[in-house]
Design an enzyme around this catalytic site. Structure first.
Site, short mmCIF file in Angstrom:
data_model
loop_
_atom_site.label_atom_id
_atom_site.label_comp_id
_atom_site.label_asym_id
_atom_site.label_seq_id
_atom_site.Cartn_x
_atom_site.Cartn_y
_atom_site.Cartn_z
N LYS A 14 0.95 -1.18 -0.18
CA LYS A 14 -0.13 -0.02 -0.09
C LYS A 14 0.78 1.32 -0.09
O LYS A 14 1.85 1.20 -0.69
CB LYS A 14 -0.95 -0.02 1.18
CG LYS A 14 -1.67 -1.31 1.25
CD LYS A 14 -2.86 -1.55 2.32
CE LYS A 14 -3.70 -2.77 1.96
NZ LYS A 14 -4.89 -2.90 2.75
N GLU A 102 -9.67 -0.38 -1.70
CA GLU A 102 -9.44 0.78 -1.38
C GLU A 102 -9.43 1.88 -2.57
O GLU A 102 -9.52 2.89 -2.57
CB GLU A 102 -8.01 1.00 -0.64
CG GLU A 102 -8.05 0.20 0.73
CD GLU A 102 -6.65 -0.36 1.48
OE1 GLU A 102 -5.77 -0.15 0.70
OE2 GLU A 102 -7.05 -0.92 2.21
N GLU A 170 -11.13 -10.39 -1.31
CA GLU A 170 -10.87 -9.71 0.06
C GLU A 170 -12.31 -8.94 0.58
O GLU A 170 -12.59 -7.88 -0.02
CB GLU A 170 -9.76 -8.77 -0.42
CG GLU A 170 -8.64 -9.02 -1.09
CD GLU A 170 -7.44 -7.85 -0.59
OE1 GLU A 170 -6.34 -8.47 -0.15
OE2 GLU A 170 -7.53 -6.82 -0.95
N GLY A 176 -7.14 -5.26 7.37
CA GLY A 176 -6.74 -4.26 8.29
C GLY A 176 -7.38 -4.23 9.48
O GLY A 176 -7.11 -3.36 10.38
N SER A 216 -6.38 -9.57 6.73
CA SER A 216 -5.96 -9.95 7.82
C SER A 216 -5.28 -11.08 7.93
O SER A 216 -5.37 -12.00 8.90
CB SER A 216 -7.12 -9.90 9.05
OG SER A 216 -7.46 -8.45 9.26
N GLY A 237 -1.43 -7.56 3.32
CA GLY A 237 -1.34 -5.98 3.54
C GLY A 237 -0.41 -5.85 4.76
O GLY A 237 0.88 -6.03 4.57
P1 PGA Z 1 -4.53 -6.63 5.22
O1 PGA Z 1 -4.79 -6.15 3.94
O2 PGA Z 1 -3.74 -7.76 5.17
O3 PGA Z 1 -3.63 -5.56 6.08
O4 PGA Z 1 -5.78 -6.83 5.99
C1 PGA Z 1 -4.98 -6.91 2.87
C2 PGA Z 1 -5.31 -6.08 1.47
O5 PGA Z 1 -5.71 -4.83 1.47
O6 PGA Z 1 -4.68 -6.46 0.49
#
Ligand code: PGA
Length: 254
Positions: A14, A102, A170, A176, A216, A237
């Site tokens: 990200k 996002e 996802e 997150g 996550s 992420g």
């Molecule tokens: P995360 O994000 O592992 O921090 O939950 C995953 C992603 O958005 O690809």
């Protein structure tokens, strides 16, 4: 995981990292990958565009793949601030993420735009990682399958096949947050996506296409998630910002 599909463990950094720590993390992972000498999984790093060159240099000859987090749907032109898939290929990228939730939320990207970006990525010789996933409200309303299948139908471009397309499931509410669906729920959605892919493309593509789980993924839950029949890797992420955690996740795949 299946015998037929090599697991892909992708790190989505990200909007994180500076030259120094980004290159250091990539070098660390490259060293571990070289020491392992290949094997059970493919690893992909998707740093911010500012770090593509440095990370690309750090992972050269390690077998780790380089990817970007987004691309424009045109090859070139008057699109201030954008980067085309052809430019990413020029930098040594082999993959690009499109339609991350996002981007869908922050930039109003819809399925038609994601489809055009994925098509541009494939035309440039990249592997498109198309993201799909329901919000918490949609999940609570029992709309997960309908939403996710609709996004897949709208976002997977013509000409997609098992060699140029990866799907990432996802759930938006799991990104997150430290929360994940149960293993049974993840498997059920992945199987549903694979069946949807058969309708969009053909049985061969659906059987060979890798479907990653994201949201996550951590060292503590990776083994269970990656063992599921229709989970062919992870899009990671937060935990991909630690070489130790990301490596632990990857090695849980093989
Ligand atoms: P995360 O994000 O592992 O921090 O939950 C995953 C992603 O958005 O690809």
């Amino acid at each position: 995981m299946s015998q037929q599909r090599t697991p892909l463990i992708a790190g989505n950094w990200k909007m994180n990292g500076r030259l120094e720590d980004g290159a250091e993390r990539a070098e660390d992972l490259a060293g571990r990958m070289q020491a392992k000498g290949g094997g059970g999984f493919q690893m992909l790093l998707c740093p911010p565009a500012t770090l593509l060159t440095a990370v690309g240099a750090a992972i050269a000859d390690s077998g780790i793949f380089l990817g970007a987090q987004d691309c424009h749907f045109n090859d070139s032109g008057a699109h201030t601030g954008d980067i085309s898939a052809a430019m990413l290929a020029d930098l040594g990228c082999s993959h690009v993420i499109v339609g991350h939730s996002e981007r869908r939320a922050d930039h109003g990207e819809n399925d038609a735009l994601v489809n055009a970006k994925a098509a541009a990525a494939i035309a440039a010789g990249l592997i498109a990682i198309v993201c799909v996933g329901e919000t918490e409200a949609q999940r609570d309303a029992g709309e997960t399958n309908q939403v996710v299948a609709g996004q897949a139908r709208g976002s997977v471009p013509d000409g997609a096949n098992a060699g140029n397309l990866v799907i990432a499931y996802e759930p938006v509410w799991a990104i997150g947050t430290g929360r994940t669906p149960t293993a049974a729920e993840v498997q059920a959605v992945h199987a549903m996506i694979r069946a949807t892919m058969a309708g969009i493309t053909n049985d061969q593509t659906a059987a060979g296409c890798r479907i990653l789980y994201g949201g996550s993924v951590k060292p503590g839950n990776a083994a269970e998630l990656l063992s599921l029949a229709d989970v062919d890797g992870g899009l990671v992420g937060g935990a991909s910002l630690s070489a130790d955690d990301f490596w632990a996740i990857a090695t849980a795949a093989g």
